[in-house]
Design a protein around this motif. Structure first.
Motif, PDB file in Angstrom:
ATOM      1  N   MET A   1     -37.943   7.496 -24.125  1.00  8.34           N
ATOM      2  CA  MET A   1     -38.843   8.450 -23.502  1.00  8.34           C
ATOM      3  C   MET A   1     -38.355   9.854 -23.834  1.00  8.34           C
ATOM      4  SD  MET A   1     -39.737   9.011 -19.440  1.00  8.34           S
ATOM      5  CE  MET A   1     -40.833   7.632 -19.300  1.00  8.34           C
ATOM      6  N   THR A   2     -39.252  10.693 -24.312  1.00  8.47           N
ATOM      7  CA  THR A   2     -38.887  12.067 -24.634  1.00  8.47           C
ATOM      8  C   THR A   2     -38.837  12.911 -23.364  1.00  8.47           C
ATOM      9  OG1 THR A   2     -41.146  12.863 -24.921  1.00  8.47           O
ATOM     10  CG2 THR A   2     -40.086  11.862 -26.850  1.00  8.47           C
ATOM     11  N   GLU A   3     -38.273  14.092 -23.490  1.00  4.97           N
ATOM     12  CA  GLU A   3     -38.222  15.036 -22.361  1.00  4.97           C
ATOM     13  C   GLU A   3     -39.631  15.366 -21.875  1.00  4.97           C
ATOM     14  OE1 GLU A   3     -35.574  17.966 -20.210  1.00  4.97           O
ATOM     15  OE2 GLU A   3     -35.298  16.043 -21.148  1.00  4.97           O
ATOM     16  N   ARG A   4     -40.550  15.559 -22.804  1.00  2.52           N
ATOM     17  CA  ARG A   4     -41.936  15.876 -22.435  1.00  2.52           C
ATOM     18  C   ARG A   4     -42.591  14.699 -21.701  1.00  2.52           C
ATOM     19  NH1 ARG A   4     -45.458  19.840 -23.265  1.00  2.52           N
ATOM     20  NH2 ARG A   4     -44.087  20.958 -24.644  1.00  2.52           N
ATOM     21  N   ASP A   5     -42.324  13.479 -22.149  1.00  2.16           N
ATOM     22  CA  ASP A   5     -42.856  12.297 -21.467  1.00  2.16           C
ATOM     23  C   ASP A   5     -42.306  12.199 -20.046  1.00  2.16           C
ATOM     24  OD1 ASP A   5     -44.292  11.547 -23.751  1.00  2.16           O
ATOM     25  OD2 ASP A   5     -42.693  10.202 -24.452  1.00  2.16           O
ATOM     26  N   ALA A   6     -41.009  12.437 -19.905  1.00  4.79           N
ATOM     27  CA  ALA A   6     -40.384  12.391 -18.586  1.00  4.79           C
ATOM     28  C   ALA A   6     -40.977  13.464 -17.675  1.00  4.79           C
ATOM     29  CB  ALA A   6     -38.878  12.570 -18.704  1.00  4.79           C
ATOM     30  N   LEU A   7     -41.222  14.639 -18.239  1.00  9.47           N
ATOM     31  CA  LEU A   7     -41.839  15.721 -17.469  1.00  9.47           C
ATOM     32  C   LEU A   7     -43.229  15.329 -17.004  1.00  9.47           C
ATOM     33  CD1 LEU A   7     -42.037  18.671 -16.473  1.00  9.47           C
ATOM     34  CD2 LEU A   7     -42.880  19.251 -18.755  1.00  9.47           C
ATOM     35  N   ARG A   8     -44.044  14.825 -17.906  1.00  9.65           N
ATOM     36  CA  ARG A   8     -45.404  14.427 -17.534  1.00  9.65           C
ATOM     37  C   ARG A   8     -45.389  13.319 -16.474  1.00  9.65           C
ATOM     38  NH1 ARG A   8     -49.426  17.202 -19.556  1.00  9.65           N
ATOM     39  NH2 ARG A   8     -49.069  18.237 -21.516  1.00  9.65           N
ATOM     40  N   ASP A   9     -44.442  12.399 -16.582  1.00 11.00           N
ATOM     41  CA  ASP A   9     -44.312  11.339 -15.586  1.00 11.00           C
ATOM     42  C   ASP A   9     -43.973  11.924 -14.216  1.00 11.00           C
ATOM     43  OD1 ASP A   9     -44.153   8.467 -14.907  1.00 11.00           O
ATOM     44  OD2 ASP A   9     -42.022   8.910 -14.606  1.00 11.00           O
ATOM     45  N   GLN A  10     -43.045  12.872 -14.182  1.00  9.94           N
ATOM     46  CA  GLN A  10     -42.667  13.515 -12.923  1.00  9.94           C
ATOM     47  C   GLN A  10     -43.839  14.295 -12.339  1.00  9.94           C
ATOM     48  OE1 GLN A  10     -39.932  13.091 -11.206  1.00  9.94           O
ATOM     49  NE2 GLN A  10     -40.427  14.551  -9.628  1.00  9.94           N
ATOM     50  N   ILE A  11     -44.579  15.001 -13.179  1.00 11.78           N
ATOM     51  CA  ILE A  11     -45.737  15.767 -12.706  1.00 11.78           C
ATOM     52  C   ILE A  11     -46.808  14.823 -12.174  1.00 11.78           C
ATOM     53  CG2 ILE A  11     -47.675  17.206 -13.483  1.00 11.78           C
ATOM     54  CD1 ILE A  11     -45.603  18.717 -15.208  1.00 11.78           C
ATOM     55  N   TYR A  12     -47.002  13.691 -12.824  1.00 10.60           N
ATOM     56  CA  TYR A  12     -47.970  12.715 -12.342  1.00 10.60           C
ATOM     57  C   TYR A  12     -47.583  12.250 -10.933  1.00 10.60           C
ATOM     58  CZ  TYR A  12     -50.809   8.526 -12.005  1.00 10.60           C
ATOM     59  OH  TYR A  12     -51.699   7.574 -11.586  1.00 10.60           O
ATOM     60  N   ARG A  13     -46.286  11.984 -10.726  1.00  6.69           N
ATOM     61  CA  ARG A  13     -45.829  11.555  -9.394  1.00  6.69           C
ATOM     62  C   ARG A  13     -46.005  12.662  -8.362  1.00  6.69           C
ATOM     63  NH1 ARG A  13     -40.251  10.030 -10.521  1.00  6.69           N
ATOM     64  NH2 ARG A  13     -40.627   9.947 -12.724  1.00  6.69           N
ATOM     65  N   LEU A  14     -45.737  13.905  -8.741  1.00  5.06           N
ATOM     66  CA  LEU A  14     -45.934  15.024  -7.809  1.00  5.06           C
ATOM     67  C   LEU A  14     -47.406  15.190  -7.456  1.00  5.06           C
ATOM     68  CD1 LEU A  14     -43.546  17.682  -9.350  1.00  5.06           C
ATOM     69  CD2 LEU A  14     -43.287  16.582  -7.120  1.00  5.06           C
ATOM     70  N   ALA A  15     -48.277  15.033  -8.435  1.00  6.17           N
ATOM     71  CA  ALA A  15     -49.713  15.150  -8.181  1.00  6.17           C
ATOM     72  C   ALA A  15     -50.196  14.035  -7.261  1.00  6.17           C
ATOM     73  CB  ALA A  15     -50.492  15.142  -9.492  1.00  6.17           C
ATOM     74  N   ALA A  16     -49.673  12.840  -7.445  1.00  2.75           N
ATOM     75  CA  ALA A  16     -50.037  11.727  -6.568  1.00  2.75           C
ATOM     76  C   ALA A  16     -49.587  12.026  -5.138  1.00  2.75           C
ATOM     77  CB  ALA A  16     -49.420  10.426  -7.066  1.00  2.75           C
ATOM     78  N   ALA A  17     -48.408  12.599  -4.977  1.00  5.52           N
ATOM     79  CA  ALA A  17     -47.933  12.973  -3.643  1.00  5.52           C
ATOM     80  C   ALA A  17     -48.803  14.081  -3.047  1.00  5.52           C
ATOM     81  CB  ALA A  17     -46.472  13.426  -3.712  1.00  5.52           C
ATOM     82  N   ALA A  18     -49.236  15.006  -3.884  1.00  2.03           N
ATOM     83  CA  ALA A  18     -50.087  16.095  -3.401  1.00  2.03           C
ATOM     84  C   ALA A  18     -51.454  15.583  -2.975  1.00  2.03           C
ATOM     85  CB  ALA A  18     -50.239  17.173  -4.478  1.00  2.03           C
ATOM     86  N   GLU A  19     -51.937  14.529  -3.631  1.00  6.27           N
ATOM     87  CA  GLU A  19     -53.201  13.927  -3.212  1.00  6.27           C
ATOM     88  C   GLU A  19     -53.076  13.384  -1.797  1.00  6.27           C
ATOM     89  OE1 GLU A  19     -56.122  12.080  -6.488  1.00  6.27           O
ATOM     90  OE2 GLU A  19     -54.151  11.141  -6.426  1.00  6.27           O
ATOM     91  N   ALA A  20     -51.918  12.845  -1.477  1.00  6.25           N
ATOM     92  CA  ALA A  20     -51.680  12.300  -0.142  1.00  6.25           C
ATOM     93  C   ALA A  20     -51.475  13.414   0.883  1.00  6.25           C
ATOM     94  CB  ALA A  20     -50.466  11.378  -0.162  1.00  6.25           C
ATOM     95  N   ASP A  21     -50.889  14.552   0.452  1.00  6.62           N
ATOM     96  CA  ASP A  21     -50.621  15.674   1.354  1.00  6.62           C
ATOM     97  C   ASP A  21     -50.875  16.981   0.616  1.00  6.62           C
ATOM     98  OD1 ASP A  21     -49.749  17.496   3.227  1.00  6.62           O
ATOM     99  OD2 ASP A  21     -47.654  16.885   3.143  1.00  6.62           O
ATOM    100  N   PRO A  22     -52.113  17.521   0.682  1.00  6.83           N
ATOM    101  CA  PRO A  22     -52.471  18.730  -0.069  1.00  6.83           C
ATOM    102  C   PRO A  22     -51.628  19.965   0.266  1.00  6.83           C
ATOM    103  CG  PRO A  22     -54.436  17.636   0.733  1.00  6.83           C
ATOM    104  CD  PRO A  22     -53.257  16.945   1.369  1.00  6.83           C
ATOM    105  N   ASP A  23     -50.872  19.956   1.359  1.00  5.98           N
ATOM    106  CA  ASP A  23     -50.023  21.103   1.678  1.00  5.98           C
ATOM    107  C   ASP A  23     -48.861  21.252   0.699  1.00  5.98           C
ATOM    108  OD1 ASP A  23     -51.594  21.827   3.825  1.00  5.98           O
ATOM    109  OD2 ASP A  23     -50.370  20.734   5.287  1.00  5.98           O
ATOM    110  N   THR A  24     -48.657  20.287  -0.184  1.00  3.51           N
ATOM    111  CA  THR A  24     -47.556  20.353  -1.143  1.00  3.51           C
ATOM    112  C   THR A  24     -47.985  21.009  -2.456  1.00  3.51           C
ATOM    113  OG1 THR A  24     -48.040  18.187  -2.076  1.00  3.51           O
ATOM    114  CG2 THR A  24     -46.489  18.256  -0.224  1.00  3.51           C
ATOM    115  N   SER A  25     -49.083  21.731  -2.461  1.00  5.92           N
ATOM    116  CA  SER A  25     -49.649  22.196  -3.725  1.00  5.92           C
ATOM    117  C   SER A  25     -49.230  23.607  -4.143  1.00  5.92           C
ATOM    118  CB  SER A  25     -51.175  22.102  -3.668  1.00  5.92           C
ATOM    119  OG  SER A  25     -51.668  22.888  -2.619  1.00  5.92           O
ATOM    120  N   ASN A  26     -48.070  24.082  -3.733  1.00 12.42           N
ATOM    121  CA  ASN A  26     -47.565  25.370  -4.190  1.00 12.42           C
ATOM    122  C   ASN A  26     -46.996  25.191  -5.592  1.00 12.42           C
ATOM    123  OD1 ASN A  26     -45.982  27.600  -4.832  1.00 12.42           O
ATOM    124  ND2 ASN A  26     -45.393  27.950  -2.720  1.00 12.42           N
TER     125      ASN A  26
END
Length: 67
Positions: free
Chosen positions: A1-26
């Motif tokens: 997995m490249t650094e960019r792939d790892a980054l996109r994976d982490q961002i996907y997880r953060l976005a999923a968490a933000a869907e559950a709690d929109p207050d995390t969208s800073n």
């Protein structure tokens, strides 16, 4: 997995968490947190990627917030 792939994976997880709690969208705060782990990217690059993921999911975001 490249650094960019790892980054996109982490961002996907953060976005999923933000869907559950929109207050995390800073995006600036999230971008700085990600930059600490993925510092080959600029905070601005990370913010752009985060913003795109948030828009894809139809989430509210505040990219003018203080860090």
């Amino acid at each position: 997995m490249t650094e960019r792939d790892a980054l996109r994976d982490q961002i996907y997880r953060l976005a999923a968490a933000a869907e559950a709690d929109p207050d995390t969208s800073n995006l600036k705060s999230l971008a700085v947190q990600l930059w600490a782990n993925f510092n080959e990217f600029t905070v601005e690059d990370l913010e752009d990627i985060l913003r795109d993921e948030w828009r894809t999911r139809g989430l509210p975001f505040n990219d003018n917030a203080e860090i």
